[in-house]
Design a protein around this motif. Structure first.
Motif, PDB file in Angstrom:
ATOM      1  N   TYR A  42      -0.227  -2.451  -7.798  1.00 10.00           N
ATOM      2  CA  TYR A  42       1.152  -2.721  -7.418  1.00 10.00           C
ATOM      3  C   TYR A  42       1.361  -4.225  -7.178  1.00 10.00           C
ATOM      4  O   TYR A  42       2.376  -4.790  -7.586  1.00 10.00           O
ATOM      5  CB  TYR A  42       1.585  -1.927  -6.184  1.00 10.00           C
ATOM      6  CG  TYR A  42       3.027  -2.199  -5.865  1.00 10.00           C
ATOM      7  CD1 TYR A  42       4.043  -1.643  -6.629  1.00 10.00           C
ATOM      8  CD2 TYR A  42       3.373  -3.097  -4.859  1.00 10.00           C
ATOM      9  CE1 TYR A  42       5.359  -1.953  -6.403  1.00 10.00           C
ATOM     10  CE2 TYR A  42       4.695  -3.414  -4.617  1.00 10.00           C
ATOM     11  CZ  TYR A  42       5.687  -2.837  -5.389  1.00 10.00           C
ATOM     12  OH  TYR A  42       6.990  -3.162  -5.166  1.00 10.00           O
TER      13      TYR A  42
ATOM     14  N   GLY B 181       1.453   6.413  -6.950  1.00  9.25           N
ATOM     15  CA  GLY B 181       0.187   7.020  -7.345  1.00  9.25           C
ATOM     16  C   GLY B 181      -0.776   6.027  -7.971  1.00  9.25           C
ATOM     17  O   GLY B 181      -1.569   6.393  -8.847  1.00  9.25           O
TER      18      GLY B 181
ATOM     19  N   ALA C 229       2.597   1.623  -3.420  1.00 11.18           N
ATOM     20  CA  ALA C 229       1.571   2.019  -4.386  1.00 11.18           C
ATOM     21  C   ALA C 229       1.243   3.497  -4.252  1.00 11.18           C
ATOM     22  O   ALA C 229       1.086   4.196  -5.261  1.00 11.18           O
ATOM     23  CB  ALA C 229       0.314   1.172  -4.194  1.00 11.18           C
ATOM     24  N   SER C 230       1.173   3.997  -3.020  1.00 10.84           N
ATOM     25  CA  SER C 230       0.868   5.422  -2.826  1.00 10.84           C
ATOM     26  C   SER C 230       1.986   6.302  -3.372  1.00 10.84           C
ATOM     27  O   SER C 230       1.721   7.362  -3.931  1.00 10.84           O
ATOM     28  CB  SER C 230       0.589   5.734  -1.353  1.00 10.84           C
ATOM     29  OG  SER C 230       1.774   5.677  -0.590  1.00 10.84           O
ATOM     30  N   VAL C 231       3.233   5.859  -3.231  1.00  7.01           N
ATOM     31  CA  VAL C 231       4.362   6.610  -3.792  1.00  7.01           C
ATOM     32  C   VAL C 231       4.247   6.660  -5.315  1.00  7.01           C
ATOM     33  O   VAL C 231       4.527   7.685  -5.936  1.00  7.01           O
ATOM     34  CB  VAL C 231       5.710   5.972  -3.367  1.00  7.01           C
ATOM     35  CG1 VAL C 231       6.878   6.571  -4.138  1.00  7.01           C
ATOM     36  CG2 VAL C 231       5.924   6.134  -1.864  1.00  7.01           C
TER      37      VAL C 231
ATOM     38  N   SER D 119      -3.116   2.073  -7.200  1.00  3.78           N
ATOM     39  CA  SER D 119      -3.771   1.286  -6.149  1.00  3.78           C
ATOM     40  C   SER D 119      -2.845   0.163  -5.681  1.00  3.78           C
ATOM     41  O   SER D 119      -1.944  -0.267  -6.407  1.00  3.78           O
ATOM     42  CB  SER D 119      -5.075   0.682  -6.676  1.00  3.78           C
ATOM     43  OG  SER D 119      -4.794  -0.315  -7.643  1.00  3.78           O
ATOM     44  N   GLN D 120      -3.113  -0.323  -4.472  1.00  2.00           N
ATOM     45  CA  GLN D 120      -2.353  -1.455  -3.937  1.00  2.00           C
ATOM     46  C   GLN D 120      -2.542  -2.675  -4.823  1.00  2.00           C
ATOM     47  O   GLN D 120      -1.604  -3.446  -5.051  1.00  2.00           O
ATOM     48  CB  GLN D 120      -2.796  -1.737  -2.490  1.00  2.00           C
ATOM     49  CG  GLN D 120      -2.074  -2.907  -1.828  1.00  2.00           C
ATOM     50  CD  GLN D 120      -2.727  -4.251  -2.106  1.00  2.00           C
ATOM     51  OE1 GLN D 120      -3.944  -4.342  -2.250  1.00  2.00           O
ATOM     52  NE2 GLN D 120      -1.932  -5.289  -2.188  1.00  2.00           N
TER      53      GLN D 120
ATOM     54  N   GLU E 210       0.828  -1.204   0.000  1.00  7.01           N
ATOM     55  CA  GLU E 210       0.000   0.000   0.000  1.00  7.01           C
ATOM     56  C   GLU E 210       0.864   1.257   0.000  1.00  7.01           C
ATOM     57  O   GLU E 210       0.571   2.218  -0.715  1.00  7.01           O
ATOM     58  CB  GLU E 210      -0.926  -0.010   1.212  1.00  7.01           C
ATOM     59  CG  GLU E 210      -1.964   1.090   1.186  1.00  7.01           C
ATOM     60  CD  GLU E 210      -3.002   0.935   2.286  1.00  7.01           C
ATOM     61  OE1 GLU E 210      -3.353   1.967   2.861  1.00  7.01           O
ATOM     62  OE2 GLU E 210      -3.437  -0.192   2.544  1.00  7.01           O
ATOM     63  N   TYR E 211       1.942   1.262   0.786  1.00  9.43           N
ATOM     64  CA  TYR E 211       2.826   2.432   0.834  1.00  9.43           C
ATOM     65  C   TYR E 211       3.510   2.657  -0.513  1.00  9.43           C
ATOM     66  O   TYR E 211       3.514   3.771  -1.031  1.00  9.43           O
ATOM     67  CB  TYR E 211       3.887   2.287   1.935  1.00  9.43           C
ATOM     68  CG  TYR E 211       4.895   3.403   1.875  1.00  9.43           C
ATOM     69  CD1 TYR E 211       4.554   4.687   2.301  1.00  9.43           C
ATOM     70  CD2 TYR E 211       6.160   3.194   1.345  1.00  9.43           C
ATOM     71  CE1 TYR E 211       5.461   5.734   2.203  1.00  9.43           C
ATOM     72  CE2 TYR E 211       7.073   4.239   1.246  1.00  9.43           C
ATOM     73  CZ  TYR E 211       6.715   5.499   1.680  1.00  9.43           C
ATOM     74  OH  TYR E 211       7.612   6.534   1.574  1.00  9.43           O
TER      75      TYR E 211
END
Length: 68
Positions: free
Chosen positions: A32, A26, A22-24, A28-29, A19-20
């Motif tokens: 990724y 931009g 994926a957020s970097v 979704s988890q 999740e982290y």
């Protein structure tokens, strides 16, 4: 070595969640996770962001070098 194993190993060695990362990137988890499984190919723009995140060369992720 396959890049999917390398990106998973890098993430786990850094104690990051999918999740982290994926957020970097931009995304979704779920997307990724598909990169790590090899269900989707990793776009170059995401490869570049992963290199910045882990402070390593693209050659390492792509398996062209064993030197980070």
């Amino acid at each position: 070595m396959d890049y999917t194993k390398r990106i998973r190993d890098l993430r786990e060695d850094s104690d990051y969640t999918q999740e982290y990362v994926a957020s970097v990137l931009g995304i979704s988890q779920t997307m990724y996770a598909r990169y790590e499984r090899g269900a989707n190919e990793l776009p170059i723009r995401h490869l570049i962001e992963l290199c910045k995140l882990y402070k390593i060369s693209a050659d390492y992720i792509l398996g062209l070098s064993d030197t980070k």
